[in-house]
Design a protein around this motif. Structure first.
Motif, short mmCIF file in Angstrom:
data_model
loop_
_atom_site.label_atom_id
_atom_site.label_comp_id
_atom_site.label_asym_id
_atom_site.label_seq_id
_atom_site.Cartn_x
_atom_site.Cartn_y
_atom_site.Cartn_z
N THR A 177 0.85 -1.20 0.00
CA THR A 177 0.00 0.00 0.00
C THR A 177 0.89 1.25 0.00
O THR A 177 2.11 1.15 0.16
N GLY A 178 0.24 2.40 -0.09
CA GLY A 178 0.98 3.65 -0.07
C GLY A 178 1.66 3.87 1.28
O GLY A 178 2.85 4.19 1.35
N GLY A 179 0.89 3.69 2.36
CA GLY A 179 1.45 3.90 3.70
C GLY A 179 2.63 2.97 3.96
O GLY A 179 3.63 3.36 4.58
N VAL B 58 5.66 4.38 2.22
CA VAL B 58 6.22 5.54 2.94
C VAL B 58 7.00 5.08 4.16
O VAL B 58 8.13 5.54 4.41
N TYR C 280 -0.29 14.19 3.48
CA TYR C 280 -0.97 12.92 3.76
C TYR C 280 -0.06 11.80 3.28
O TYR C 280 0.29 11.74 2.10
N HIS C 281 0.35 10.94 4.22
CA HIS C 281 1.24 9.84 3.85
C HIS C 281 0.68 8.49 4.27
O HIS C 281 1.41 7.50 4.30
N GLY C 282 -0.62 8.44 4.64
CA GLY C 282 -1.23 7.18 5.02
C GLY C 282 -1.52 7.14 6.50
O GLY C 282 -1.19 8.06 7.26
N HIS D 101 -1.02 4.05 8.36
CA HIS D 101 -0.36 2.93 9.03
C HIS D 101 0.21 3.45 10.36
O HIS D 101 0.39 4.65 10.54
N GLU E 46 5.51 15.72 -0.69
CA GLU E 46 4.63 15.51 -1.84
C GLU E 46 4.91 16.68 -2.80
O GLU E 46 4.78 17.84 -2.41
N GLU F 281 -4.11 14.87 -0.70
CA GLU F 281 -5.25 14.99 0.22
C GLU F 281 -5.26 16.38 0.85
O GLU F 281 -6.31 16.87 1.28
N ASP G 223 7.19 11.54 -2.09
CA ASP G 223 5.99 10.70 -2.05
C ASP G 223 5.18 11.04 -3.30
O ASP G 223 4.48 12.05 -3.34
N ILE H 284 2.93 9.01 -4.55
CA ILE H 284 1.84 8.04 -4.55
C ILE H 284 0.61 8.62 -5.23
O ILE H 284 -0.10 7.93 -5.96
N HIS H 285 0.37 9.90 -5.02
CA HIS H 285 -0.79 10.57 -5.62
C HIS H 285 -0.43 11.25 -6.95
O HIS H 285 -1.19 11.25 -7.90
#
Ligand SMILES: Cc1ncc(COP(=O)(O)O)c(C=O)c1O
Length: 510
Positions: free
Chosen positions: A132-134, A137, A160-162, A164, A233, A238, A266, A268-269
């Motif tokens: 997953t993304g979290g 990271v 926003y990094h998740g 977890h 990011e 987010e 990051d 991810i987005h």
């Protein structure tokens, strides 16, 4: 035109039962009975889905929606594009789960990803699979600390990094961190340079942020030990699609180099074409030391990867950040095709050009509606920020949420974001047909018109009944972000020759 065989449903948006329709209500009720109250997206878009194609979704009651959410920047190539579906079918007949053992699918994916990396990471990276993304990271931060023989991560406000156990402490929102039972590592929070809501200097680009970082690491009285990494990011996701000043990433890279700090991006987005380049850091010509990749890489199948400089650590211990589901063969097969499609097509320059025109269109709508305080974006990552009044810039989350609901009722899915939920975020699949962009923009202005109009007031003379004009607005008024990208060459092309539709760009190779 949208194409029923290979692209989006041509008649979207189509509302036959005001959502949620009867069958949706039953399935939502069952979900509410059996699943946790923590479910969130069903509140934002109360419907149950039957199927999806391209940039459209059909619910179980036969309503068809234009999808400007794309699984929150996961479906960058849309729902079930034929080439990804074919790759999935081929892999389905071979093997579904293989732990970390090499397969043809794994090797092909790694080769393709290696070719796709930004700057000097290309051909000089090692990869570590996560899920997953979290997860990605956390691995990236752990890797940075391991490589640096020290700990501490700079993370930004709005990040926003998740959620977890470890990643949640890097995420900025209080509501996500409240009640986390796990101890966070050492996180040093620094304001993200938001040109519309500046904290550290308004008109100086990123200079205020960099000066603050310098103070933190050079002033022996700053109260902060030298961190191992800065996690950033390239555009806040987010956090409300905040595009930082152009000098931010280059000067952050220089800051890191000056002090022996690793730069972790990051993406991810922002990654995999979302901003009109493969990676958002490419807009700034910056190469991170570690890159977090997730969301769109699996085309909708859960998969993530950390790419890191091959000279970062001489050797990682066997089993460093181990897991059962690292590099799922189905995800790898789809991921290879995702990367190929993004690299082969002219999809990325088209996304940049069309995105710049959509920014202009939202800005033109904003000129007619003072509740819009700011419009900004890159590629198909565009934020429309709602404010109670332009002078105070007081965030207006309720208005953004009302817009989300009003658009949903019209058959257009568009999600909110930002610290106050005050930003509507455009994140459509990149190959969306122009016709669906036009219909969505019409629905957007129509919804805003309805919300802005007092119930008994006569129609506004400034906005003629029917559709807003196609074509492009004059330069933006003060209070709006600067237009991003080159001036638009002309109106969005419409009609059957549209080269951007799924029907052309993502057809099966014959
Ligand atoms: C920039 C960024 N990092 C990390 C994450 C966390 O990813 P996941 O939800 O897969 O854990 C997200 C998710 O939206 C994200 O946008």
């Amino acid at each position: 035109m949208p194409d029923e065989e290979t692209g989006s449903f041509a008649d979207a948006p189509r509302i036959v039962h005001p959502p949620p329709g009867p069958r949706s209500r039953e399935l939502l009720a069952e979900q509410a009975r059996l699943e946790t109250d923590a479910v969130a997206y069903s509140h934002a878009f109360p419907m149950a889905i039957r199927r999806a194609r391209g940039a459209t979704i059909e619910d179980v009651d036969g309503n068809r929606y234009i999808d400007w959410v794309a699984g929150v920047s996961v479906l960058n190539l849309g729902h079930r594009p034929p080439r990804l579906e074919a790759a999935l079918d081929r892999q389905r007949a071979e093997i579904w789960h293989a732990l970390e053992l090499p397969t043809e699918a794994r090797a092909a994916f790694l080769r393709e990803l290696d070719e796709s990396l930004p700057g000097s990471l290309r051909h000089h990276a090692r990869f570590l699979f996560t899920v997953t993304g979290g997860d990605a990271v956390e691995t990236a931060v752990q890797l940075a600390d391991f490589a640096q023989h020290r700990s501490g991560t700079v993370a930004f406000s709005g990040a926003y990094h998740g959620v977890h156990g470890g990643a949640v402490h890097l995420t900025s929102g209080r509501r996500y961190r409240a009640g986390s039972p796990f101890a966070g590592g050492r996180v040093i929070r620094v304001p993200y340079p938001d040109p519309y809501r500046p904290v550290l200097g308004a008109d100086e680009g990123a200079a205020g942020t960099i000066a603050y970082l310098e103070h933190l690491v050079t002033d022996p009285g700053s109260g902060v030990d030298l961190p191992s990494a800065v996690l950033v990011e390239p555009i806040l996701g987010e956090g409300g699609y905040v595009v930082p000043p152009d000098d931010f990433l280059p000067s952050l890279r220089e800051f890191c180099d000056r002090h022996g700090i690793l730069l972790l991006a990051d993406e991810i987005h922002t990654g995999l074409g979302r901003t009109g380049r493969m990676w958002a850091v490419e807009h700034a010509g910056v190469t991170p030391d570690i890159l977090c990749i997730s969301n769109a890489i699996g085309g909708g199948l859960p998969m993530s990867v950390v790419a890191y400089r091959d000279d970062l650590v001489p050797r990682l211990p066997t089993g460093f950040h181990l897991g059962t589901y690292r590099g799922n063969p189905l995800g790898l097969a789809v991921g290879t095709e995702v990367l190929r499609l993004l690299r082969e097509d002219d999809l990325l320059p088209r996304t940049a050009a069309r995105g710049a025109r959509i920014v202009d269109r939202f800005q033109a709508i904003g000129e007619r509606h003072p509740s819009i305080g700011n419009v900004r974006g890159r590629g198909f990552m565009i934020g429309v920020e709602f404010v109670r009044d332009r002078a105070s810039r007081q965030p207006w989350g309720e208005r953004a949420r009302s817009m989300r609901a009003a658009l949903f009722a019209r058959g257009v899915l568009m999600h909110t974001g930002g610290a106050w939920d005050q930003v509507m975020r455009f994140m459509a699949p990149l190959p969306i047909e122009d016709l669906l962009l036009e219909r969505g923009l019409e629905a957007f202005e129509d919804a805003l018109e309805e919300l802005d109009t007092p119930v008994s007031a006569p129609p506004s003379p400034s906005h003629p009944p029917g559709h807003p004009p196609i074509g492009f607005p004059p330069p933006s008024t003060p209070g709006f972000g600067p237009p991003i990208g080159p001036p638009p060459p002309g109106p969005l092309p419409l009609g059957p020759d549209d080269p951007g539709g799924f029907s052309v760009a993502l057809r099966h190779p014959r």
